[in-house]
Motif scaffolding. Structure first.
Motif, PDB file in Angstrom:
ATOM      1  N   THR A  48       0.823  -1.349  -0.131  1.00 43.03           N
ATOM      2  CA  THR A  48      -0.114   0.052  -0.029  1.00 43.03           C
ATOM      3  C   THR A  48       0.671   1.131   0.008  1.00 43.03           C
ATOM      4  O   THR A  48       0.463   2.253  -0.611  1.00 43.03           O
TER       5      THR A  48
ATOM      6  N   ALA B 125      -8.472  -1.175  -0.753  1.00 38.69           N
ATOM      7  CA  ALA B 125      -7.959  -2.238   0.256  1.00 38.69           C
ATOM      8  C   ALA B 125      -9.129  -3.074   0.640  1.00 38.69           C
ATOM      9  O   ALA B 125     -10.300  -2.741   0.503  1.00 38.69           O
TER      10      ALA B 125
ATOM     11  N   GLY C 110      -2.306  -8.065  -0.647  1.00 42.88           N
ATOM     12  CA  GLY C 110      -1.938  -6.540  -0.102  1.00 42.88           C
ATOM     13  C   GLY C 110      -0.820  -6.961   0.728  1.00 42.88           C
ATOM     14  O   GLY C 110      -0.224  -5.837   1.324  1.00 42.88           O
TER      15      GLY C 110
ATOM     16  N   ILE D 161      -5.963  -6.278  -2.369  1.00 41.28           N
ATOM     17  CA  ILE D 161      -5.842  -5.082  -3.160  1.00 41.28           C
ATOM     18  C   ILE D 161      -6.372  -5.239  -4.217  1.00 41.28           C
ATOM     19  O   ILE D 161      -6.173  -6.261  -5.075  1.00 41.28           O
TER      20      ILE D 161
END
Length: 157
Positions: A7, A19, A129, A136
Motif C-alpha cells: 500500500t 483495500a 496486499g 488489494i
C-alpha cells in the motif's frame, strides 16, 4: 488498518487501489481461494503471487487462483529454460512477506514479474496486499505498471 509495503508503494506511485480486509481463517491453506470466497469474487478475478526460480533467478508469477501456473510457459516468457517453485523461505526472505501474504507489489527486492494475460479480461483484479486476510483491488494496467510485469499466457485451468 496499518499500511503494508504494497500500500505504501501504491500510494507513493499515485496509483488508485481499494483495500479489502477480511478475517483470515488460520486453518486455510489455499489463501487465494479463501480471499475469493470471503470477498464474494469470481476465482478468475483473484490472482495469486507465486515465487519461482527460473534458471537460478527469482521470478514472480501472478496467476488466477482458479488455476495453476504453467512453469514451462513462465520459463519461456522470461527467456529461460526451466522454472521450478522457489523455496518458501527464500521467497519470504527476498520479498519481505510471509507465504500466503506475498504481494507482487512492494517486495523488498524487485524481481522480474509475469502477469497472466487473463488479467486484462477484467476492469479490476485482486492480489494480496501483503498479509493474510488483506487483498488489494486495482486495474490490470496499474498492476502491470507498478510491478513492471510482462503479460503472457502462464496460467492453466
Amino acid at each position: 488498518m496499518s499500511g503494508t509495503p504494497a500500500t505504501v508503494a501504491l500510494t507513493a506511485a499515485g496509483i488508485h487501489f481499494v483495500a479489502h480486509e477480511y478475517a483470515h481463517d488460520p486453518g486455510a491453506t489455499n489463501f487465494g481461494a479463501e480471499a475469493a470466497a470471503v470477498l464474494g469474487l469470481d476465482d478468475d478475478q483473484v490472482f495469486k503471487t507465486l515465487m519461482t526460480d527460473v534458471d537460478g533467478r527469482l521470478v514472480v508469477a501472478i496467476v488466477p487462483v482458479s488455476g495453476k501456473l504453467d512453469l514451462k510457459a513462465l520459463a519461456t516468457a522470461v527467456g529461460g529454460k526451466k522454472a521450478v517453485m522457489a523455496d518458501p523461505k527464500v521467497a519470504e526472505r527476498k520479498t519481505g512477506y510471509i507465504v500466503g501474504g506475498i504481494s507482487p507489489i512492494g517486495q523488498k527486492t524487485a524481481h522480474p514479474t509475469v502477469l497472466d494475460e487473463t488479467a486484462t479480461l477484467y476492469d479490476t483484479v485482486f492480489v494480496s496486499g501483503g498479509r493474510r486476510g488483506f487483498d488489494i483491488e486495482l486495474t490490470p494496467g496499474d498492476l502491470q505498471s507498478i510491478t513492471g510485469a510482462i503479460l503472457a499466457p502462464i496460467g492453466r485451468p
